[in-house]
Design a protein around this motif. Sequence first.
Motif, PDB file in Angstrom:
ATOM      1  N   GLY A 274     -24.664 -72.012 -16.979  1.00 32.92           N
ATOM      2  CA  GLY A 274     -26.157 -72.602 -17.253  1.00 32.92           C
ATOM      3  C   GLY A 274     -27.139 -71.871 -16.300  1.00 32.92           C
ATOM      4  O   GLY A 274     -28.065 -71.097 -16.991  1.00 32.92           O
ATOM      5  N   ILE A 275     -26.996 -72.382 -15.086  1.00 37.69           N
ATOM      6  CA  ILE A 275     -28.261 -71.854 -14.407  1.00 37.69           C
ATOM      7  C   ILE A 275     -28.174 -70.411 -13.847  1.00 37.69           C
ATOM      8  O   ILE A 275     -29.113 -69.661 -14.119  1.00 37.69           O
ATOM      9  CB  ILE A 275     -28.341 -72.858 -12.875  1.00 37.69           C
ATOM     10  N   GLY A 276     -26.812 -69.846 -13.829  1.00 33.63           N
ATOM     11  CA  GLY A 276     -26.862 -68.337 -13.650  1.00 33.63           C
ATOM     12  C   GLY A 276     -27.398 -67.642 -14.872  1.00 33.63           C
ATOM     13  O   GLY A 276     -27.930 -66.702 -14.630  1.00 33.63           O
ATOM     14  N   GLY A 277     -27.005 -68.053 -16.034  1.00 36.01           N
ATOM     15  CA  GLY A 277     -27.408 -67.335 -17.067  1.00 36.01           C
ATOM     16  C   GLY A 277     -29.075 -67.236 -17.391  1.00 36.01           C
ATOM     17  O   GLY A 277     -29.428 -66.145 -17.389  1.00 36.01           O
TER      18      GLY A 277
ATOM     19  N   PRO B 203     -14.449 -70.548   0.250  1.00 35.06           N
ATOM     20  CA  PRO B 203     -14.212 -68.999   0.151  1.00 35.06           C
ATOM     21  C   PRO B 203     -15.046 -68.126  -0.665  1.00 35.06           C
ATOM     22  O   PRO B 203     -15.284 -66.873  -0.457  1.00 35.06           O
ATOM     23  CB  PRO B 203     -12.561 -69.016  -0.090  1.00 35.06           C
ATOM     24  N   MET B 204     -15.377 -68.773  -1.697  1.00 38.48           N
ATOM     25  CA  MET B 204     -16.114 -68.255  -2.580  1.00 38.48           C
ATOM     26  C   MET B 204     -17.550 -67.630  -2.137  1.00 38.48           C
ATOM     27  O   MET B 204     -18.121 -66.567  -2.102  1.00 38.48           O
ATOM     28  CB  MET B 204     -16.563 -68.724  -4.008  1.00 38.48           C
TER      29      MET B 204
ATOM     30  N   ALA C 173     -30.974 -59.205  -4.018  1.00 44.95           N
ATOM     31  CA  ALA C 173     -30.601 -60.423  -4.057  1.00 44.95           C
ATOM     32  C   ALA C 173     -29.347 -60.807  -4.597  1.00 44.95           C
ATOM     33  O   ALA C 173     -28.882 -59.830  -5.346  1.00 44.95           O
ATOM     34  CB  ALA C 173     -31.781 -61.145  -5.051  1.00 44.95           C
ATOM     35  N   ILE C 174     -28.682 -61.957  -4.177  1.00 43.42           N
ATOM     36  CA  ILE C 174     -27.509 -62.310  -4.921  1.00 43.42           C
ATOM     37  C   ILE C 174     -27.531 -63.700  -5.139  1.00 43.42           C
ATOM     38  O   ILE C 174     -27.748 -64.590  -4.450  1.00 43.42           O
ATOM     39  CB  ILE C 174     -26.166 -61.995  -3.943  1.00 43.42           C
ATOM     40  N   VAL C 175     -27.670 -64.026  -6.529  1.00 44.22           N
ATOM     41  CA  VAL C 175     -27.595 -65.275  -7.045  1.00 44.22           C
ATOM     42  C   VAL C 175     -26.258 -65.960  -7.261  1.00 44.22           C
ATOM     43  O   VAL C 175     -25.508 -65.604  -7.592  1.00 44.22           O
ATOM     44  CB  VAL C 175     -28.393 -65.399  -8.370  1.00 44.22           C
ATOM     45  N   HIS C 176     -25.936 -67.089  -6.324  1.00 50.61           N
ATOM     46  CA  HIS C 176     -24.829 -67.728  -6.141  1.00 50.61           C
ATOM     47  C   HIS C 176     -24.672 -69.013  -7.001  1.00 50.61           C
ATOM     48  O   HIS C 176     -24.941 -70.020  -6.331  1.00 50.61           O
ATOM     49  CB  HIS C 176     -24.536 -68.149  -4.490  1.00 50.61           C
ATOM     50  N   ALA C 177     -24.472 -68.805  -8.318  1.00 40.93           N
ATOM     51  CA  ALA C 177     -24.340 -69.847  -9.113  1.00 40.93           C
ATOM     52  C   ALA C 177     -23.150 -69.929  -9.763  1.00 40.93           C
ATOM     53  O   ALA C 177     -22.948 -70.322 -10.873  1.00 40.93           O
ATOM     54  CB  ALA C 177     -25.573 -69.822 -10.254  1.00 40.93           C
ATOM     55  N   VAL C 178     -21.955 -69.839  -9.094  1.00 38.76           N
ATOM     56  CA  VAL C 178     -20.616 -69.807  -9.475  1.00 38.76           C
ATOM     57  C   VAL C 178     -19.837 -70.798  -8.862  1.00 38.76           C
ATOM     58  O   VAL C 178     -19.988 -71.526  -7.994  1.00 38.76           O
ATOM     59  CB  VAL C 178     -20.138 -68.265  -9.191  1.00 38.76           C
TER      60      VAL C 178
END
Length: 333
Positions: free
Chosen positions: A16-19, A90-91, A71-76
């Motif tokens: 959702g947010i990552g997309g 770890p992720m 930038a790296i969006v960490h929404a995983v």
Amino acid sequence: MVNTNKVALVLGATGGIGGEVAFQLRDAGWEVRALKRGMAVPVELKDGICWIRGDALNRDDVLEASRGCSAIVHAVNPPGYRKWAELVLPMLENTIAAAVAEHATIVLPGTIYNYGFDAFPLLSENAPQRPLTRKGEIRVELEQRLQAATHRGARVIIVRAGDFFGPRVGNNWFSQGLIKPGKAVMAIAQPNDQGVGHQWSYLPDVARAMVELLACQDKLAPFANFHMAGHWDADGTQMAAAISRVIEAHGGLRPKLRRFPWWLIRLMSPFVETLRELLDMRYLWRHPVRMSNINLVATLGREPHTPLDEAVEATLRGLGCLGQIASELAQTH
């Protein structure tokens, strides 16, 4: 040194947010890469986004995909949310390693799980983080690791918001608790105790705030933390009322209101880990928790904010609920 090129890697772009962030970055002129497991080909350009085969749990995959990114969006989250407690840190460490290597900014969707009763009912960014659950403890450690990473060349932007809702089906209360995606809305579940307020955040607004903060990242502190006010449902009835208004405006019948079946969740929780975690979070429906957006407004000049009925209508349309109304009306004529 702040890396300000407009190249971003989004981890969790199928969610959702990552997309939402991925597509809004694309629309803002960014080159967007997205890591995705199980692709048939190594790289695929689709909808203006470069999809790369890889796994956020594999550090080499993350390092390779992030080369040249600012930038790296960490929404995983871990696949299927299985082993969340064991895999989430770890992720994050893979993302931190990539951000340190590239002098990149990590963008994280924050949660209110970090806070306990001593910080309620109005949360500011500097409120003490003394969580009530194991998940909250992990989220606190996650943010502590991010803050430590800023001393090694990474930068961090955390945007904390209320419960998400939006046109993409995701792991959120709106699409999995209040209504059923892909069906006409005949009933609306209400998880909150009577009269208890609750904060909601429209996903496109949250994504827009993240994109706008990235645009001014060189003016932010290395570790920048922002809260959004979103939509405040003062007594726990206003979101249901908005859903009802939209349904009726599209020719549907006023949905029935029903209590969320917490009794069933409690009954099944010994056998299902996800339900145990759900039960752990019930306190957020029993106590009003609201966030102050003073810091965000001071930085951006205002908070991105879509009117509630407009946001609910877009959400129901995206979830396939309004189309079902039209289909049922056609069958009755």
